[in-house]
Scaffold this motif. Structure first.
Motif, PDB file in Angstrom:
ATOM      1  N   ASP A 120      28.017 -37.809  92.702  1.00 25.62           N
ATOM      2  CA  ASP A 120      27.124 -36.811  92.116  1.00 25.62           C
ATOM      3  C   ASP A 120      27.888 -35.582  91.648  1.00 25.62           C
ATOM      4  OD1 ASP A 120      24.951 -38.422  92.616  1.00 25.62           O
ATOM      5  OD2 ASP A 120      24.439 -37.437  94.503  1.00 25.62           O
ATOM      6  N   LEU A 121      29.005 -35.299  92.289  1.00 24.38           N
ATOM      7  CA  LEU A 121      29.921 -34.230  91.886  1.00 24.38           C
ATOM      8  C   LEU A 121      31.302 -34.843  91.733  1.00 24.38           C
ATOM      9  CD1 LEU A 121      28.883 -31.375  94.373  1.00 24.38           C
ATOM     10  CD2 LEU A 121      28.142 -31.662  92.003  1.00 24.38           C
ATOM     11  N   VAL A 122      31.903 -34.657  90.580  1.00 23.82           N
ATOM     12  CA  VAL A 122      33.198 -35.301  90.289  1.00 23.82           C
ATOM     13  C   VAL A 122      34.166 -34.251  89.762  1.00 23.82           C
ATOM     14  CG1 VAL A 122      34.375 -37.103  88.989  1.00 23.82           C
ATOM     15  CG2 VAL A 122      32.015 -37.457  89.746  1.00 23.82           C
ATOM     16  N   ALA A 170      37.728 -28.449  87.408  1.00 25.55           N
ATOM     17  CA  ALA A 170      36.293 -28.218  87.280  1.00 25.55           C
ATOM     18  C   ALA A 170      35.548 -29.315  88.014  1.00 25.55           C
ATOM     19  CB  ALA A 170      35.881 -28.192  85.804  1.00 25.55           C
ATOM     20  N   VAL A 171      34.327 -29.010  88.423  1.00 23.61           N
ATOM     21  CA  VAL A 171      33.456 -29.973  89.077  1.00 23.61           C
ATOM     22  C   VAL A 171      32.335 -30.324  88.105  1.00 23.61           C
ATOM     23  CG1 VAL A 171      31.867 -30.375  90.983  1.00 23.61           C
ATOM     24  CG2 VAL A 171      33.975 -29.101  91.377  1.00 23.61           C
ATOM     25  N   PRO A 224      30.678 -27.838  99.867  1.00 26.19           N
ATOM     26  CA  PRO A 224      30.995 -26.421  99.647  1.00 26.19           C
ATOM     27  C   PRO A 224      31.586 -26.211  98.257  1.00 26.19           C
ATOM     28  CG  PRO A 224      32.659 -27.445 101.045  1.00 26.19           C
ATOM     29  CD  PRO A 224      31.579 -28.480 100.848  1.00 26.19           C
ATOM     30  N   ILE A 225      31.121 -25.172  97.610  1.00 26.91           N
ATOM     31  CA  ILE A 225      31.637 -24.799  96.285  1.00 26.91           C
ATOM     32  C   ILE A 225      32.167 -23.376  96.392  1.00 26.91           C
ATOM     33  CG2 ILE A 225      31.128 -24.563  93.830  1.00 26.91           C
ATOM     34  CD1 ILE A 225      30.649 -27.358  94.686  1.00 26.91           C
ATOM     35  N   ALA A 262      34.737 -23.635  88.502  1.00 28.25           N
ATOM     36  CA  ALA A 262      34.134 -24.014  87.225  1.00 28.25           C
ATOM     37  C   ALA A 262      33.238 -25.223  87.455  1.00 28.25           C
ATOM     38  CB  ALA A 262      35.215 -24.348  86.207  1.00 28.25           C
ATOM     39  N   VAL A 263      31.988 -25.117  87.051  1.00 29.45           N
ATOM     40  CA  VAL A 263      31.007 -26.186  87.202  1.00 29.45           C
ATOM     41  C   VAL A 263      30.561 -26.622  85.809  1.00 29.45           C
ATOM     42  CG1 VAL A 263      28.727 -26.803  88.105  1.00 29.45           C
ATOM     43  CG2 VAL A 263      30.248 -25.324  89.433  1.00 29.45           C
ATOM     44  N   VAL A 264      30.609 -27.909  85.563  1.00 31.25           N
ATOM     45  CA  VAL A 264      30.272 -28.466  84.250  1.00 31.25           C
ATOM     46  C   VAL A 264      29.008 -29.308  84.372  1.00 31.25           C
ATOM     47  CG1 VAL A 264      31.060 -29.967  82.367  1.00 31.25           C
ATOM     48  CG2 VAL A 264      32.714 -28.551  83.627  1.00 31.25           C
TER      49      VAL A 264
END
Length: 466
Positions: A39-41, A50-51, A349-350, A355-357
């Motif tokens: 779900d998060l890569v 970036a995630v 955790p973020i 950076a979130v895409v």
């Protein structure tokens, strides 16, 4: 952020450059594969990490919490070279004020006037076509959208001046800047200073574009305001007492107004024009859908030469065609955010500064969300089992959802209906049409041949209309 985090990690990373090669060679294919890895890569380009959010509910969380997931990242750094601190690119700290000042321009009461502008521009453009000629469908649709946007922004006189001479230069400079943004996003800022032909074209075009907009704002600030056009509303925004119906508070500076105008011109021209071009392409490749849509248009317009706002509620299939084009080819195909504080997303955790895409293209192509996702199927929007709206994000979502989404959907539907009422556009040849992931997801090229449709009995005999 270290690569040993709990996120999934995208495959095919190379030493030093990371995922730069697959992103440059096939960014759409690369994105479409990412949900297989979580779900998060995490992806990496050089030292930059970036995630990518691959889940619709997590994407919705990102879009709703715009304080934590603020506009930022290398893509927005480059977009700001074009739009400055406009509504679409400004940080959270500026957004609420700007949105409040700009919202009156998109009040539903203004839509009839905007729709009339749309009708006039598409009628003028298609009226210049001749039966059997080859046209560049991308340029034609961008031209209609650009003129509609300019009349909406500047009113009649500036629009006429632009149409007579400045519009061609404005469009040329805008195209150069828009085409350069994705390439510059993947390069280090130090590369901007290299005197390459691409950099020189980009810098000159951007300077001319901003100078032209600044000149228009300064000229209208010193002259008489015209009621109803967007520029006049921006010039007066915030100066009316709240009790008189205005937003109140401090107004916009000339620099802020110029940023908003460039933002609206970019969205109104590039995004809407590109969506219309894709819709025409999809209809040409699916003649059974095109026949059904033309039958709907003929029935609803009842011989009228152009679609108006009053026709919009009955143009259900036409609206579905536009919606399906947005699903398959969302103009804003990938966007970024930057976390302003430590947070959690999907149980992970973020850290602050991550950076979130998120990608509308990625979500819209997930088979678990849209069955048979590669198939053009407008009927998926017309049945009782409508796809999950949380997974459909061509205009973003949350507080930062596009302020002009209704304007854009109205324009695309009315223009498509009007074009279809008088014309059938067919491919010039059988060459495949490939999407090019520039700032907007655009066809690489789209030559089409205009075929005039026979006038219906009601068009030939107006007295026969109901």
């Amino acid at each position: 952020m270290k690569s040993t985090c709990a996120y999934g990690v995208a495959p095919r990373a190379l030493p030093v450059i990371g995922h730069a090669l697959p992103l440059l060679r096939d960014p759409l294919g690369f994105l479409a594969e990412l949900p297989r890895h979580g779900d998060l890569v995490q992806v990496r380009v050089g030292r930059y990490r970036a995630v990518v959010v691959c889940d619709p509910e997590l994407t919705r969380q990102v879009l709703r919490d715009d304080r934590t997931f603020d506009k930022g990242g290398p893509l927005y750094d480059r977009i700001r070279e074009l739009t400055g601190n406009g509504l679409a690119s400004c940080p959270y700290s500026d957004h609420r004020r700007q949105r409040r000042l700009l919202q009156p321009a998109f009040h539903p009461a203004r839509m009839p006037g905007y729709a009339e502008t749309m009708r006039r521009q598409v009628t003028a453009a298609t009226g210049a076509w001749t039966d059997g000629e080859a046209v560049d469908a991308i340029a034609e649709m961008h031209g209609i959208s650009a003129r509609t946007t300019i009349v909406t922004m500047f009113g009649r006189d500036p629009a006429r001046a632009a149409a007579d001479g400045d519009l061609a230069r404005l469009m040329e400079d805008f195209t150069v800047v828009v085409a350069g943004i994705p390439r510059r996003t993947l390069l280090p800022p130090s590369a901007d200073r290299l005197p390459t032909p691409a950099n020189l074209r980009y810098d000159r075009a951007r300077a001319r574009l901003r100078t032209a907009i600044d000149r228009i704002v300064a000229g209208q600030r010193s002259g008489e305001l015209h009621d109803g056009d967007l520029l006049s509303m921006l010039l007066s925004a915030g100066h009316d007492p709240p009790g008189n119906g205005g937003p109140g508070g401090p107004g916009l500076t000339d620099e802020e107004i110029a940023d908003q105008l460039v933002t609206f011109f970019a969205a109104g021209t590039e995004n809407t024009g590109t969506t219309l071009a894709w819709a025409l392409h999809l209809l040409a490749r699916h003649p059974h859908v095109a026949r059904r849509m033309r039958a709907e248009v003929d029935t609803v317009l009842d011989g009228a030469p152009a679609a108006s706002l009053e026709h919009l509620p009955a143009l259900k299939l036409t609206t579905a065609v536009v919606t399906e084009a947005l699903r398959l080819y969302p103009p804003a195909w990938v966007l970024t955010r930057t976390t302003t504080e430590d947070t959690r997303l999907g149980g992970h955790p973020i850290p602050a500064g991550t950076a979130v895409v998120y990608s509308a293209y990625l979500l819209h192509r997930r088979p678990d969300l849209f069955p048979d996702p590669e198939r053009f199927d407008p009927d998926r929007w017309m049945t009782g089992s409508t796809p999950r709206r949380s997974a459909f994000v061509p205009f973003g979502g949350g507080p930062r959802k596009c302020i002009g989404d209704v304007f854009a959907l109205t324009e695309a539907t009315l223009v498509l209906a009007t074009v279809s009422a008088g014309w059938e556009l067919r491919p010039v040849d059988d060459r495949p049409v490939r999407p090019v992931p520039r700032l907007a997801l655009s066809p690489q090229e789209l030559p089409m041949r205009t075929v005039a449709r026979a006038r219906s009995a009601t068009a030939a005999n107006p007295s026969s209309r109901r």
